[in-house]
Enzyme design. Structure first.
Site, mmCIF file in Angstrom:
data_model
loop_
_atom_site.group_PDB
_atom_site.id
_atom_site.type_symbol
_atom_site.label_atom_id
_atom_site.label_comp_id
_atom_site.label_asym_id
_atom_site.label_seq_id
_atom_site.Cartn_x
_atom_site.Cartn_y
_atom_site.Cartn_z
ATOM 1 N N CYS A 2 0.894 -1.516 -0.048
ATOM 2 C CA CYS A 2 0.080 0.003 0.055
ATOM 3 C C CYS A 2 0.659 1.719 0.013
ATOM 4 C CB CYS A 2 -0.821 0.054 1.400
ATOM 5 S SG CYS A 2 -2.597 1.131 1.070
ATOM 6 N N LYS A 595 -6.346 2.980 3.669
ATOM 7 C CA LYS A 595 -6.700 4.321 3.461
ATOM 8 C C LYS A 595 -6.647 4.992 1.977
ATOM 9 C CE LYS A 595 -7.716 8.743 4.701
ATOM 10 N NZ LYS A 595 -9.163 8.708 5.208
#
Length: 600
Positions: A2, A595
């Site tokens: 990520c 996120k």
């Protein structure tokens, strides 16, 4: 996924990489690792779990000024040390970190790498092994890198080390965010600017299908044909203090408290010197030329889109459809003759939304992005952008970006209404100012929210949110917040749908949070509460001042009914926060969540 960082210069790379990864923790991850160029070759450190565990195994005595790092959120292969990045080729000459998804990795393995023994379950290892195979044919590293990328289908942001060329980092990007940061006798690589604000605020934006050769003195950008591209750096509009918690125990609580300031900032940004709402004339004309608006979004942004539909249809009298991006991309409805698309994304990098934007761009339709990150992929590829001006949002669970989205959507709706000659009936900027004041009051009532969380949610297995009209949409967002950070099975339902099946889930003691902010449906939602109480539910009623009744659990300060969603969500955010604390959950970094969802 990520997050990626890279550093090349004269300072100790290890600490810069680790601090950079810590700044990317907000994106979500399940493992982390770094690789550094050392005296005797590339050294790799990686661990499942938090970066704090990674720190424990990094040898402080290894001298290095070049390295790459990665936080992983599993897509191919379970979360494990073996599957964590960086990955190395069999000879260990090449070491690589990668964000994205290689869609044809199994085909590449079959056609080019049949004789290779793979260590991990990841698609990423295919890239680094393919790189070694290409070099073995006699190609230079740069040629092999271009060839490797040309054989890959999918999304990638890549950082690559070559043990035989220790003074450079090779970088590539396609459909996954990546920046190169510019320093004085050093350069950096990052998935976003926040990761490297500790060392620079100057960044070069990379475009899809570009490769970059980074040394401490130079940054050379090329396309896949080998042609050099010149591009000037930009200054990140962030300050290192923007991404610190300060005196707050969690980013989420800080960001909840920042919402009044965000709303006031939005008012200031979107009004002229006379205090009137003012948007780009081109945006206004493009919407007025359309015959239907299509809002495309995911998660919290989708919930904002549902409220935005109400704003636009009620204020501007224009038809609106709201669609989940991941469904729209392969199940596109019949479009009208002149559609206008609005994409809502906090990060501006949401892969599912981008996939739809690519489709609608190819069809020639105009598009607007509402995002917290101007310059993001969605912002660049859409025709127009409306920034949220919310500042960095670090907690995985969105709070201030959601209310900022609602505020910007209300301003957009009011602007279109004015252009069409529709009478709004109230001063929107004034009413938004009152919303900000109400938010201040609500943020000062944390003890009451904590008590409600303890009473209704501390030990429950599940929870239901009910509402009618726009309160239903706010309930969906409240349920998402609760399930994200407390892991309670929480669902939002339209009050009128209870008797059509959902009420079967109600049992003795089931908490039901009911929203009552809309006068025209107040009696209806009260009737729904009686229905669930009759089946043993434990009701928590949150009402608007003027609509409250005896027994309500919490009364919101009065604001204009159309803008009630902006204040009604604040108690739901705080209740979710305190429920997570009571259940000893990781508020800012909930399990399994990222996120910025940059893969489809």
């Amino acid at each position: 996924m990520c997050g990626i960082v890279g550093f090349i210069g004269e300072q100790d790379a290890k600490e810069i990489l680790l601090k950079g990864l810590e700044k990317l923790e907000y994106r979500g991850y399940d493992s982390a690792g770094i690789a550094v160029q050392a005296e005797n070759g590339v050294v790799v450190y990686k661990e499942k779990g938090r970066i704090a565990k990674l720190r424990e195994i990094v040898d402080e005595n290894v001298a290095t000024s070049v390295g790459i790092g990665h936080t992983r959120w599993a897509t191919h292969g379970v979360p494990s040390k073996v599957n964590a990045h960086p990955h190395q080729s069999t000879s260990k000459r090449f070491t690589l970190v990668h964000n994205g998804v290689i869609e044809n990795y199994e085909l590449v393995k079959k056609e080019y790498l049949q004789d290779v023994t793979f260590v991990s379950e990841t698609d990423t290892e295919v890239i680094v092994q393919l790189m070694e195979q290409q070099v073995s044919t006699g190609l230079s590293v740069e040629e092999a890198f271009r060839n490797t990328l040309s054989l890959l289908h999918g999304s990638y942001a890549i950082g690559l080390l070559d043990a035989e060329n220790p003074n450079m980092i090779y970088v590539a990007k396609n459909k996954s965010p990546l920046l190169v940061g510019v320093g004085d006798n050093f350069n950096v690589v990052a998935s976003d600017a926040m990761a490297m604000l500790q060392v620079t605020d100057q960044f070069i934006e990379l475009m899809d299908k570009e490769i970059v050769i980074v040394t401490k003195e130079s940054i050379t950008i090329k396309n896949l044909q080998g042609e050099t591209i010149e591009r000037a750096p930009f200054t990140a509009e962030l300050d290192a203090s923007d991404i610190e918690k300060g005196t707050y125990p969690h980013f989420m609580l800080k960001e909840i408290d920042e919402q009044p300031l965000v709303i006031r900032n939005i008012i200031q940004k979107y009004q002229d010197e006379n205090g009137e709402i003012e948007l780009d004339q081109d945006i206004r004309n493009a919407i007025l030329d359309s015959d239907r608006i299509y809002i495309i979004a995911c998660g919290t942004s989708y919930h904002a889109g549902l409220v935005g539909k109400q704003f636009i249809e009620k204020f501007a009298k224009m038809p609106v459809e709201v669609h989940v991006a991941s469904e729209f991309s392969y199940n596109m409805p019949l479009l009208t003759e002149r559609p206008f698309f609005i994409y809502i994304s906090q990060s501006g990098e949401t892969a599912d939304s981008r996939a739809v934007l690519v489709q609608t761009n190819e069809m020639g339709h105009k598009a607007l992005t509402i995002t917290n990150v101007p310059g993001s992929t969605l912002s660049r590829e859409a025709d127009y952008t409306l920034p949220l001006y919310a500042g960095p949002e670090i907690a995985v669970a969105s709070t201030k970006a959601y209310t900022a989205q609602l505020a910007v959507l209300s301003i957009l709706a009011a602007d279109i209404a004015k252009a069409k000659g529709e009478v709004l009936g109230f001063d929107l900027t004034h009413e938004l100012g009152l919303v900000a004041n109400a938010m201040v009051q609500l943020c000062d009532q944390k003890e009451e929210m904590d008590a409600l969380a303890k009473q209704f949610l501390a030990t429950t297995r599940n929870c239901f949110f009910i509402g009618r009209s726009v309160d239903f949409y706010v309930g969906l967002e409240g349920a998402l917040k609760l399930k994200e950070i407390s892991y309670i099975q929480a669902e939002g339902f339209a009050g009128g749908e209870l008797k059509h099946g959902t009420i079967a889930l109600i049992e003795n003691g089931t908490p039901v949070i009911a929203l009552a902010t809309q006068e025209h449906v107040n009696l209806g939602i009260r009737g729904n509460v009686k229905e669930v109480v009759a089946r043993g539910a434990n009701p928590c009623i949150i009402s608007m001042k003027g609509l409250e009744m005896e027994g309500d659990s919490f009364v919101l300060p009065a604001v204009h009914e159309a803008l009630a969603p902006l204040v009604a969500v604040i108690p739901l955010q705080l209740i979710s926060y305190y429920a997570a604390l009571h259940r000893e959950c990781d508020v800012d970094k909930p399990r399994n969540l990222a996120k910025s969802v940059t893969v489809e």
